[in-house]
Design an enzyme around this catalytic site. Structure first.
Site, PDB file in Angstrom:
ATOM      1  N   HIS A  64      37.991  33.246  37.281  1.00 45.44           N
ATOM      2  CA  HIS A  64      39.278  33.575  37.308  1.00 45.44           C
ATOM      3  C   HIS A  64      39.731  33.665  35.774  1.00 45.44           C
ATOM      4  O   HIS A  64      39.534  32.467  35.331  1.00 45.44           O
ATOM      5  CB  HIS A  64      40.474  32.938  38.160  1.00 45.44           C
ATOM      6  CG  HIS A  64      40.385  33.394  39.721  1.00 45.44           C
ATOM      7  ND1 HIS A  64      40.740  32.463  40.602  1.00 45.44           N
ATOM      8  CD2 HIS A  64      40.137  34.659  40.136  1.00 45.44           C
ATOM      9  CE1 HIS A  64      40.565  32.997  42.067  1.00 45.44           C
ATOM     10  NE2 HIS A  64      40.290  34.314  41.478  1.00 45.44           N
ATOM     11  N   LYS A 105      33.525  40.139  37.026  1.00 48.16           N
ATOM     12  CA  LYS A 105      34.763  40.889  36.565  1.00 48.16           C
ATOM     13  C   LYS A 105      35.171  40.769  35.089  1.00 48.16           C
ATOM     14  O   LYS A 105      34.869  39.541  34.551  1.00 48.16           O
ATOM     15  CB  LYS A 105      36.034  40.443  37.347  1.00 48.16           C
ATOM     16  CG  LYS A 105      37.190  41.581  37.533  1.00 48.16           C
ATOM     17  CD  LYS A 105      38.046  40.883  38.712  1.00 48.16           C
ATOM     18  CE  LYS A 105      39.213  42.000  38.545  1.00 48.16           C
ATOM     19  NZ  LYS A 105      40.177  41.463  39.836  1.00 48.16           N
ATOM     20  N   HIS A 144      35.606  38.970  50.977  1.00 52.86           N
ATOM     21  CA  HIS A 144      36.535  38.406  50.229  1.00 52.86           C
ATOM     22  C   HIS A 144      36.967  37.203  50.876  1.00 52.86           C
ATOM     23  O   HIS A 144      37.309  36.275  50.260  1.00 52.86           O
ATOM     24  CB  HIS A 144      37.658  39.312  49.840  1.00 52.86           C
ATOM     25  CG  HIS A 144      38.256  38.797  48.475  1.00 52.86           C
ATOM     26  ND1 HIS A 144      37.779  38.979  47.341  1.00 52.86           N
ATOM     27  CD2 HIS A 144      39.404  37.987  48.437  1.00 52.86           C
ATOM     28  CE1 HIS A 144      38.568  38.365  46.435  1.00 52.86           C
ATOM     29  NE2 HIS A 144      39.539  37.732  46.848  1.00 52.86           N
ATOM     30  N   ARG A 176      32.205  37.355  43.904  1.00 48.21           N
ATOM     31  CA  ARG A 176      32.515  38.782  44.693  1.00 48.21           C
ATOM     32  C   ARG A 176      31.182  39.751  45.205  1.00 48.21           C
ATOM     33  O   ARG A 176      30.278  39.156  44.578  1.00 48.21           O
ATOM     34  CB  ARG A 176      33.093  39.257  43.302  1.00 48.21           C
ATOM     35  CG  ARG A 176      34.468  38.856  42.978  1.00 48.21           C
ATOM     36  CD  ARG A 176      34.823  39.433  41.952  1.00 48.21           C
ATOM     37  NE  ARG A 176      36.197  38.826  40.978  1.00 48.21           N
ATOM     38  CZ  ARG A 176      36.096  37.922  40.190  1.00 48.21           C
ATOM     39  NH1 ARG A 176      34.993  37.663  39.819  1.00 48.21           N
ATOM     40  NH2 ARG A 176      37.084  37.438  39.743  1.00 48.21           N
ATOM     41  N   TYR A 222      45.414  30.192  45.886  1.00 42.79           N
ATOM     42  CA  TYR A 222      44.762  29.744  47.044  1.00 42.79           C
ATOM     43  C   TYR A 222      44.997  28.376  47.584  1.00 42.79           C
ATOM     44  O   TYR A 222      44.323  27.855  48.505  1.00 42.79           O
ATOM     45  CB  TYR A 222      43.212  29.755  46.596  1.00 42.79           C
ATOM     46  CG  TYR A 222      42.850  31.149  46.651  1.00 42.79           C
ATOM     47  CD1 TYR A 222      42.208  32.050  47.573  1.00 42.79           C
ATOM     48  CD2 TYR A 222      42.826  31.984  45.331  1.00 42.79           C
ATOM     49  CE1 TYR A 222      41.461  33.214  47.304  1.00 42.79           C
ATOM     50  CE2 TYR A 222      42.248  33.266  45.100  1.00 42.79           C
ATOM     51  CZ  TYR A 222      41.642  34.029  45.905  1.00 42.79           C
ATOM     52  OH  TYR A 222      41.464  35.241  45.774  1.00 42.79           O
ATOM     53  N   ARG A 253      35.263  34.179  49.696  1.00 43.62           N
ATOM     54  CA  ARG A 253      35.669  33.628  48.342  1.00 43.62           C
ATOM     55  C   ARG A 253      37.140  32.777  48.438  1.00 43.62           C
ATOM     56  O   ARG A 253      37.155  31.613  47.996  1.00 43.62           O
ATOM     57  CB  ARG A 253      35.865  34.837  47.350  1.00 43.62           C
ATOM     58  CG  ARG A 253      36.416  34.636  45.956  1.00 43.62           C
ATOM     59  CD  ARG A 253      36.426  35.940  45.441  1.00 43.62           C
ATOM     60  NE  ARG A 253      37.100  35.713  44.094  1.00 43.62           N
ATOM     61  CZ  ARG A 253      36.375  35.385  42.725  1.00 43.62           C
ATOM     62  NH1 ARG A 253      35.456  34.831  43.090  1.00 43.62           N
ATOM     63  NH2 ARG A 253      37.014  35.087  41.908  1.00 43.62           N
TER      64      ARG A 253
END
Length: 317
Positions: free
Chosen positions: A288, A192, A262, A167, A297, A265
């Site tokens: 994640h 994150k 993004h 990110r 994805y 990503r």
């Protein structure tokens, strides 16, 4: 919100509240800069809906919200936004009410009832796009053709984004000490949810980062730096918004269609899955918390369906 029987005045704080006692401020202070900006916008939107544009997140009396308010908010969000966006806004709402309870501003019963909201069902259409290898190559070429320090820095930035899927907030938080040129690894210490992880750069990307460091020097500090006129490197972090500006500039120069940070990503995750990497490994590299997020994805099923229909023989002239 005309369809609600709300007393707007009861939801507006009569006097300013210290930030340490304001549930929204307490919640937002626990987030990273990027998440703080996103969730702040969500809370401002909710506050405006509840008060006919009279309040923002810091002037709304969150502790006064009851189930009839939150249920009505959910109904409006469900109509106005895609499911993923609505659920993200509901998440922010629940977290603020949790802080109101923790601060002793809201009873446990009122809190439990107010947050007892089902998530909004439905799938949001895919946003963004995957970048082609030729587009990434074009972006890197315009950086390499730039003889200034900006060219080397931007090439390193693109190498990290495309080679690790980080990110943009994670990229700007990287320090020089986080990069190991021997292994091509990067230590992501500010991911994150404040989680750390190790990612690895492909060899070509690692060389671009090393080339930038040869020019930048080994002075401790941010890995990717702001550069002022006269090729003056500032040993501090750049903002994640600066990353957006850099990419937009290089996209125009390379004549690459619109893309977002993004999208690198998305491309990183999609390419790994298409290459056969298992979902659990990719989810760890992407940071994640839930592999199900990574699975979104995975476009291999769509590729298989597209190939399958080509087996049909339709007698068009």
């Amino acid at each position: 919100m005309t369809d609600l029987d709300l007393t707007v005045s009861s939801l507006i704080l009569a006097t300013p509240t210290p930030l340490t006692r304001q549930p929204a401020a307490v919640y937002l202070s626990s987030l990273t800069a990027g998440s703080r900006r996103t969730m702040g916008k969500a809370l401002n939107a909710i506050a405006r809906l509840l008060t006919d544009d009279q309040c923002d997140a810091l002037t709304l009396n969150w502790a006064a919200l009851r189930y009839q308010h939150t249920a009505a908010i959910r109904a409006v969000l469900m109509e106005k936004y895609a499911p993923a966006t609505a659920n993200r806004m509901l998440c922010a709402l629940r977290r603020v009410l949790k802080e109101a309870r923790r601060l002793g501003l809201m009873s446990a019963d009122d809190y439990a009832a107010a947050v007892d909201l089902p998530s909004v069902r439905g799938e949001s259409p895919s946003r963004g796009r995957a970048l082609k290898n030729s587009e990434i190559a074009a972006l890197l070429k315009v950086c390499r053709d730039d003889p200034s320090l900006l060219g080397a820095r931007d090439a390193a930035l693109l190498a990290i984004l495309s080679g690790t899927g980080l990110r943009r907030s994670e990229v700007v938080a990287l320090d020089v000490a986080d990069f190991d040129p021997a292994t091509g690894s990067l230590q992501v210490r500010h991911g994150k949810g404040k989680k750390s992880r190790t990612v690895y750069l492909p060899d070509g990307a690692s060389r671009l980062v090393f080339s930038w460091l040869e020019l930048r020097g080994s002075t401790p500090g941010a890995l990717i730096n702001p550069i002022r006129r006269g090729d003056r490197i500032e040993m501090r972090q750049m903002t994640d918004q600066a990353v957006m500006v850099i990419l937009q500039k290089r996209g125009v120069q390379a004549k690459v269609a619109n893309f977002s940070p993004h999208d690198f990503r998305r491309t990183f995750i999609s390419n790994l899955l298409e290459a056969g990497a298992d979902v659990l490994t990719v989810s760890r590299l992407a940071g994640h918390a839930d592999p199900a997020t990574t699975s979104k994805y995975d476009k291999r099923e769509e590729v298989a369906k597209r190939k399958a229909v080509q087996l049909l023989q339709i007698p068009f002239d």
